[in-house]
Scaffold this active site. Sequence first.
Site, PDB file in Angstrom:
ATOM      1  CG  HIS A 205      -0.228   0.269   2.507  1.00 59.42           C
ATOM      2  ND1 HIS A 205       0.378  -0.739   3.196  1.00 59.42           N
ATOM      3  CD2 HIS A 205       0.008   1.398   3.197  1.00 59.42           C
ATOM      4  CE1 HIS A 205       0.959  -0.243   4.281  1.00 59.42           C
ATOM      5  NE2 HIS A 205       0.750   1.057   4.310  1.00 59.42           N
TER       6      HIS A 205
HETATM    7  C1  UD1 Z   1      -1.479   5.504   6.379  1.00 60.15           C
HETATM    8  C2  UD1 Z   1      -0.090   5.865   6.892  1.00 60.15           C
HETATM    9  C3  UD1 Z   1       0.871   4.710   6.634  1.00 60.15           C
HETATM   10  C4  UD1 Z   1       0.329   3.404   7.149  1.00 60.15           C
HETATM   11  C5  UD1 Z   1      -1.037   3.174   6.563  1.00 60.15           C
HETATM   12  C6  UD1 Z   1      -1.658   1.894   7.052  1.00 60.15           C
HETATM   13  C7  UD1 Z   1       0.494   8.248   6.770  1.00 60.15           C
HETATM   14  C8  UD1 Z   1       1.339   9.225   6.075  1.00 60.15           C
HETATM   15  N1  UD1 Z   1       0.450   7.024   6.226  1.00 60.15           N
HETATM   16  O1  UD1 Z   1      -1.399   5.410   4.974  1.00 60.15           O
HETATM   17  O2  UD1 Z   1       2.096   4.987   7.273  1.00 60.15           O
HETATM   18  O3  UD1 Z   1       1.195   2.363   6.773  1.00 60.15           O
HETATM   19  O4  UD1 Z   1      -1.872   4.270   6.944  1.00 60.15           O
HETATM   20  O5  UD1 Z   1      -2.902   1.702   6.472  1.00 60.15           O
HETATM   21  O6  UD1 Z   1      -0.095   8.552   7.773  1.00 60.15           O
HETATM   22  N2  UD1 Z   1      -8.993   5.204   2.969  1.00 60.15           N
HETATM   23  C9  UD1 Z   1     -10.205   4.575   3.051  1.00 60.15           C
HETATM   24  N3  UD1 Z   1     -10.698   4.273   4.292  1.00 60.15           N
HETATM   25  C10 UD1 Z   1     -10.049   4.572   5.423  1.00 60.15           C
HETATM   26  C11 UD1 Z   1      -8.820   5.224   5.324  1.00 60.15           C
HETATM   27  C12 UD1 Z   1      -8.294   5.535   4.098  1.00 60.15           C
HETATM   28  O7  UD1 Z   1     -10.844   4.283   2.063  1.00 60.15           O
HETATM   29  O8  UD1 Z   1     -10.536   4.253   6.510  1.00 60.15           O
HETATM   30  C13 UD1 Z   1      -8.452   5.511   1.624  1.00 60.15           C
HETATM   31  C14 UD1 Z   1      -8.768   6.918   1.173  1.00 60.15           C
HETATM   32  O9  UD1 Z   1      -8.968   6.898  -0.210  1.00 60.15           O
HETATM   33  C15 UD1 Z   1      -7.479   7.661   1.464  1.00 60.15           C
HETATM   34  C16 UD1 Z   1      -6.435   6.578   1.235  1.00 60.15           C
HETATM   35  O10 UD1 Z   1      -7.048   5.370   1.659  1.00 60.15           O
HETATM   36  O11 UD1 Z   1      -7.297   8.776   0.681  1.00 60.15           O
HETATM   37  C17 UD1 Z   1      -5.176   6.801   1.986  1.00 60.15           C
HETATM   38  O12 UD1 Z   1      -5.428   6.963   3.375  1.00 60.15           O
HETATM   39  P1  UD1 Z   1      -4.389   7.802   4.279  1.00 60.15           P
HETATM   40  O13 UD1 Z   1      -4.833   7.824   5.690  1.00 60.15           O
HETATM   41  O14 UD1 Z   1      -4.105   9.110   3.631  1.00 60.15           O
HETATM   42  O15 UD1 Z   1      -3.031   7.015   4.176  1.00 60.15           O
HETATM   43  P2  UD1 Z   1      -2.721   5.457   4.082  1.00 60.15           P
HETATM   44  O16 UD1 Z   1      -2.292   5.153   2.710  1.00 60.15           O
HETATM   45  O17 UD1 Z   1      -3.797   4.631   4.691  1.00 60.15           O
END
Ligand code: UD1
Length: 362
Positions: A205
């Site tokens: 991811h």
């Molecule tokens: C975040 C952390 C990463 C960790 C990962 C575990 C940062 C910079 N990154 O990355 O270190 O390894 O979490 O999962 O903080 N989304 C959903 N549902 C949710 C949450 C996110 O659909 O509950 C989708 C959204 O489209 C969002 C994308 O995932 O834009 C990314 O989520 P985000 O919290 O920005 O970062 P992660 O890639 O999850």
Amino acid sequence: MRILLVAGARPNFMKIKPVHEQLARLEGVEPLLLHTGQHYDRRMSEVFFQELGIPEPDVNLGVGSGSHTRQTAEIMLRFEPVLAELAPDIVVVVGDVNSTLACTLVCAKSGVPVAHVEAGLRSRNWEMPEEVNRVLTDRLAELLFTPSRDGDENLLQEGIPAKQIHFVGNVMVDTLDAFAPVARKSAVLDDLSIKPRAYGLVTLHRPANVDSREGAENITELLLQGSQRLPLVFPIHPRTRGRLEEHGLWPQLEAAESLRLVEPLGYVDFLRLMQKARLAITDSGGIQEETTVLGIPCLTFRAETERPVTISEGTNRLVGTDAATALDAIDDALAAPMPEGRRPELWDGQAAGRIAEILVRR
Ligand code: UD1
């Protein structure tokens, strides 16, 4: 003594759990829990609270997704008045996600001391958002709890005074040990019709691996070719799924016979899948550590790691970010016997107790 614990994203929840539990046992200590809402889907958040028995957060900032800047800024804006109202004696942050840094910055600007659990890890890759979060959080925190000796060395080299640094071990292992017996009762292998030691477990991811078209094509190649070597189970992070769909790669992955694409799993089922895997392929930080404790070969789909003890003492191997090289590494791992799991120093399931003691002594 009022201690505010902050969690925001999936990899925070299993770290905050044992720290909260240990603090709650102590007389005169009031642990409060704050969820930033960085992760909000049931499968990314709520399921961990339920399975691990973490109490409902006292506060949820409900920030949701956004660009890194927006998300970080939004957490800061929402956290500032809550911090003033709760007036904790100290704030505990864990890991390296945007929530970790955002809350630390607010504390620094409000004069509230911060303790950082999982301090001192360094990938030295500044393109990783997590590296920025780690370095800045450590710079601002008053108490630094490191999971391994390399963490102490990194912090000392950066000029952090030794008296602020405490080598306590790895809190993730506390949760892993506590839930290993529960995981043994999971029916996930039967549900997925897979056999112990006859599958690889995949998680990917990182933005650097999945966001660009080139990256998404590269992991598609890895998954398609890899699943011809052994069946693969891939619980897919929403970010990864989104990119694969966007780049039109989803249908061919769904059509691959030995590739099981599943929704993100809860803690217990995922732990079961790790316990019984033949190998793991991942770009996660936590899985490098968990497979080390479980003695499962881990092929890390990255060029560097902030967790070097998982290589020097554990079962981890960096395979780079090229599908062809990673496929060779799968062949190597399948040709070798299962490695012996050796636990790094103080990965003994007791880290949170040490943290609680130091917090209270302060
Ligand atoms: C975040 C952390 C990463 C960790 C990962 C575990 C940062 C910079 N990154 O990355 O270190 O390894 O979490 O999962 O903080 N989304 C959903 N549902 C949710 C949450 C996110 O659909 O509950 C989708 C959204 O489209 C969002 C994308 O995932 O834009 C990314 O989520 P985000 O919290 O920005 O970062 P992660 O890639 O999850």
